[in-house]
Write a protein that holds these residues in place. Sequence first.
Motif, PDB file in Angstrom:
ATOM      1  N   THR A   1       1.280  -9.727   4.962  1.00 25.55           N
ATOM      2  CA  THR A   1       1.180  -9.660   6.411  1.00 25.55           C
ATOM      3  C   THR A   1       0.838  -8.240   6.829  1.00 25.55           C
ATOM      4  O   THR A   1       0.774  -7.321   6.000  1.00 25.55           O
ATOM      5  N   ILE A   2       0.643  -8.048   8.129  1.00 28.83           N
ATOM      6  CA  ILE A   2       0.316  -6.726   8.672  1.00 28.83           C
ATOM      7  C   ILE A   2       1.549  -6.130   9.327  1.00 28.83           C
ATOM      8  O   ILE A   2       2.247  -6.811  10.097  1.00 28.83           O
ATOM      9  N   ALA A   3       1.827  -4.874   9.035  1.00 27.78           N
ATOM     10  CA  ALA A   3       2.922  -4.140   9.652  1.00 27.78           C
ATOM     11  C   ALA A   3       2.355  -2.999  10.482  1.00 27.78           C
ATOM     12  O   ALA A   3       1.490  -2.249  10.010  1.00 27.78           O
ATOM     13  N   LEU A   4       2.825  -2.863  11.701  1.00 22.37           N
ATOM     14  CA  LEU A   4       2.455  -1.756  12.581  1.00 22.37           C
ATOM     15  C   LEU A   4       3.661  -0.864  12.788  1.00 22.37           C
ATOM     16  O   LEU A   4       4.787  -1.346  12.987  1.00 22.37           O
ATOM     17  N   SER A   5       3.433   0.433  12.769  1.00 32.16           N
ATOM     18  CA  SER A   5       4.527   1.392  12.876  1.00 32.16           C
ATOM     19  C   SER A   5       4.134   2.574  13.740  1.00 32.16           C
ATOM     20  O   SER A   5       2.954   2.952  13.794  1.00 32.16           O
ATOM     21  N   ILE A   6       5.136   3.181  14.398  1.00 33.18           N
ATOM     22  CA  ILE A   6       4.922   4.403  15.176  1.00 33.18           C
ATOM     23  C   ILE A   6       5.863   5.482  14.643  1.00 33.18           C
ATOM     24  O   ILE A   6       7.085   5.309  14.647  1.00 33.18           O
ATOM     25  N   TYR A   7       5.274   6.579  14.204  1.00 37.89           N
ATOM     26  CA  TYR A   7       6.031   7.710  13.656  1.00 37.89           C
ATOM     27  C   TYR A   7       5.932   8.911  14.592  1.00 37.89           C
ATOM     28  O   TYR A   7       5.007   9.009  15.399  1.00 37.89           O
ATOM     29  N   GLU A   8       6.881   9.820  14.433  1.00 39.96           N
ATOM     30  CA  GLU A   8       6.830  11.074  15.182  1.00 39.96           C
ATOM     31  C   GLU A   8       6.058  12.146  14.428  1.00 39.96           C
ATOM     32  O   GLU A   8       5.771  13.211  14.982  1.00 39.96           O
ATOM     33  N   SER A   9       5.731  11.892  13.179  1.00 44.77           N
ATOM     34  CA  SER A   9       4.880  12.810  12.411  1.00 44.77           C
ATOM     35  C   SER A   9       4.211  12.030  11.297  1.00 44.77           C
ATOM     36  O   SER A   9       4.761  11.040  10.797  1.00 44.77           O
ATOM     37  N   GLU A  10       3.020  12.457  10.913  1.00 48.73           N
ATOM     38  CA  GLU A  10       2.321  11.796   9.808  1.00 48.73           C
ATOM     39  C   GLU A  10       3.036  12.060   8.493  1.00 48.73           C
ATOM     40  O   GLU A  10       3.016  11.229   7.583  1.00 48.73           O
ATOM     41  N   GLU A  11       3.692  13.219   8.396  1.00 50.18           N
ATOM     42  CA  GLU A  11       4.401  13.559   7.168  1.00 50.18           C
ATOM     43  C   GLU A  11       5.522  12.567   6.892  1.00 50.18           C
ATOM     44  O   GLU A  11       5.803  12.218   5.736  1.00 50.18           O
ATOM     45  N   ALA A  12       6.181  12.101   7.957  1.00 49.51           N
ATOM     46  CA  ALA A  12       7.266  11.137   7.780  1.00 49.51           C
ATOM     47  C   ALA A  12       6.748   9.855   7.136  1.00 49.51           C
ATOM     48  O   ALA A  12       7.400   9.271   6.266  1.00 49.51           O
ATOM     49  N   TYR A  13       5.568   9.430   7.555  1.00 48.28           N
ATOM     50  CA  TYR A  13       4.974   8.231   6.944  1.00 48.28           C
ATOM     51  C   TYR A  13       4.627   8.488   5.478  1.00 48.28           C
ATOM     52  O   TYR A  13       4.917   7.662   4.607  1.00 48.28           O
ATOM     53  N   LYS A  14       4.018   9.626   5.209  1.00 45.61           N
ATOM     54  CA  LYS A  14       3.604   9.925   3.841  1.00 45.61           C
ATOM     55  C   LYS A  14       4.796  10.042   2.894  1.00 45.61           C
ATOM     56  O   LYS A  14       4.681   9.762   1.703  1.00 45.61           O
ATOM     57  N   LYS A  15       5.943  10.430   3.440  1.00 43.96           N
ATOM     58  CA  LYS A  15       7.150  10.562   2.622  1.00 43.96           C
ATOM     59  C   LYS A  15       7.852   9.222   2.423  1.00 43.96           C
ATOM     60  O   LYS A  15       8.872   9.151   1.734  1.00 43.96           O
ATOM     61  N   GLY A  16       7.335   8.170   3.038  1.00 42.01           N
ATOM     62  CA  GLY A  16       7.940   6.859   2.885  1.00 42.01           C
ATOM     63  C   GLY A  16       9.126   6.609   3.790  1.00 42.01           C
ATOM     64  O   GLY A  16       9.905   5.669   3.574  1.00 42.01           O
ATOM     65  N   GLU A  17       9.279   7.436   4.829  1.00 48.47           N
ATOM     66  CA  GLU A  17      10.386   7.254   5.758  1.00 48.47           C
ATOM     67  C   GLU A  17      10.095   6.095   6.707  1.00 48.47           C
ATOM     68  O   GLU A  17       8.942   5.692   6.893  1.00 48.47           O
ATOM     69  N   ASN A  18      11.141   5.557   7.311  1.00 51.94           N
ATOM     70  CA  ASN A  18      10.964   4.495   8.283  1.00 51.94           C
ATOM     71  C   ASN A  18      10.471   5.072   9.603  1.00 51.94           C
ATOM     72  O   ASN A  18      10.779   6.220   9.939  1.00 51.94           O
TER      73      ASN A  18
END
Length: 580
Positions: free
Chosen positions: A543-560
């Motif tokens: 399926t497709i997951a959409l997410s909103i982060y406060e920084s791109e680094e947080a996504y790259k680190k695998g954070e929620n």
Amino acid sequence: MKRSILFGVVASAAIGLNLGACSDDDVSTGIANEISSSSEDAANEMPAGTSVLIPEDTISNVSADTALTVPADSSTVPVDTSAMEPADTTIVPTDTTIVPTDSAAVPTDSMTIAPADTAKISYVLKPYDGPLANPHKGFTVPVGGTWTFVPEFKHGPYGELNNRAWDLITYGSGYFQWDSLNPGEGVYNWAPVEKILEACQKNGLTYALRVLPYTPSFIKGNDTPEEKYDWTPKWVYEKGAKKITAKTLKEGYDATVPVWDDSIYLQAAKDFGTALAEKYDGDPRLEYIDIRSFGEWGEWHASHLVGSEMPSAEIEKDMLKHYASVFKKTLIVLPSNGSGDVYTYALGLGIAKRDDGFIGTPGRADSLVRCYKAGLPTIAENLGGYQTMLTYNDVIPGGYLKWTPQRWVDAITTAHLTYYVLDQDSDDGYYFYKDNKALADSMTHVIGYNFTIAKAELLTVTEATVTTNKLNIAVKNSGVAPCFFDVYLVAEFVDGEGTSLAQIGKTVHIPKKTFKDGMTQEFSFTHEVPARQTNVAALPGVTIALSIYESEEAYKKGENPTVRFDNEGLQENRKLYLKP
């Protein structure tokens, strides 16, 4: 030379959904008794008429359309098949006809490609049912100390009387005494602040800080010790700062008060602001800091003290200029009674505005519109605690307006509030939420920003050399205020366990203040799969997951992610799963 041809195939697999006791170091306990005073600059009457209870620009649900669209006329390609050797990965649909023709019609040094096939999946989009608390917006309650988070505090998040009001709370708020944090010249004690910041962070909250120089709340008679209510450090007076004796407005008690425009006092207040910035500017645990340099409760007025006068507008502006010069990252806020030219000057410096007379005093919501139009967050408290305001008699002047649900909604929508105190009584919102649960839950979707997916579809285009998955979405900010921080939008293919299989396209950066209330923005994410490689979009359970982060680094680190969409399909990790 051998000649071969790849035929286009419809990738028809639909994408599925798989959802698979108080300590000695407590902060000073006066917060429940803090009484916000009326602002002298808010004499305007409320606008005529009443607002609707819930804003009318509700996003309509997008109907489900899961049919895969296949071209009605699959073209055929004339080739000479006598020398063809089918590749192992070539799939020929059973209803496709191969028509042999004169081989001279096909150049021997090129590949002939069948028309691309396109499949479309539209997603069902429904609003999220329940309170939707998101960061950097929403509701707060007084957090008077670390004891807020112990089970013995019965109204706290772990107390026996927690009726889930804490589900609405995104940050704590409270105050400290100036003298307790700055006991000597150049000497600072940040330990009390650190304890409350750590406690809030541990419990998923940020914190809004106020440091008060004075409070008349604890003046109980002519013999009340000065240190009970005058929180200007003693060393400031020892250095030569002047003070006077004033009278409390109602009781006529003697009260020692700083001379607010004394040069020694002013320098000490600036030095404290500098030290505060050096310690906490940019600290992610802090939501905002009030500039509480003058007046009763640091609210920039002396209306309850006969004989005490506020400094001139030029001195007030100079203090604002100093704070703006030392705070470069953390939001700073002009308190309730900063008004007129001082208010205008603050907005020009990027200083936000709060007001503490909401609902009880007419016109207070309108006074914050200037701040909203300047592109800054608006902040508010009601005039008194919820239960106290229910006793008001609606007599103006001489009294205060009673709390009503409609006035509460009007306050949020008229002022385009980003931050609001849910209740300022010591029960931490218990009685307010008990009486107004459904309304309060609904307004979590209204106050501040609120991101709603209004439309989403996935187009899969299959060609001879590549399969392209293109996700198109439309996002609306259905709240009453802009998003005042940078956000990063991410789309992914995830399996049934929630594991990310591939990012769809690139991360989209949305700069702060650019996603305004009422605005809809469209975004596209493209994922290409070369021929002979597996298209993860077509795998079972993906399926497709959409997410909103406060920084791109947080996504790259695998954070929620930290921000949630206002749509059904939210997961515990705050990602949104799309459903065909």
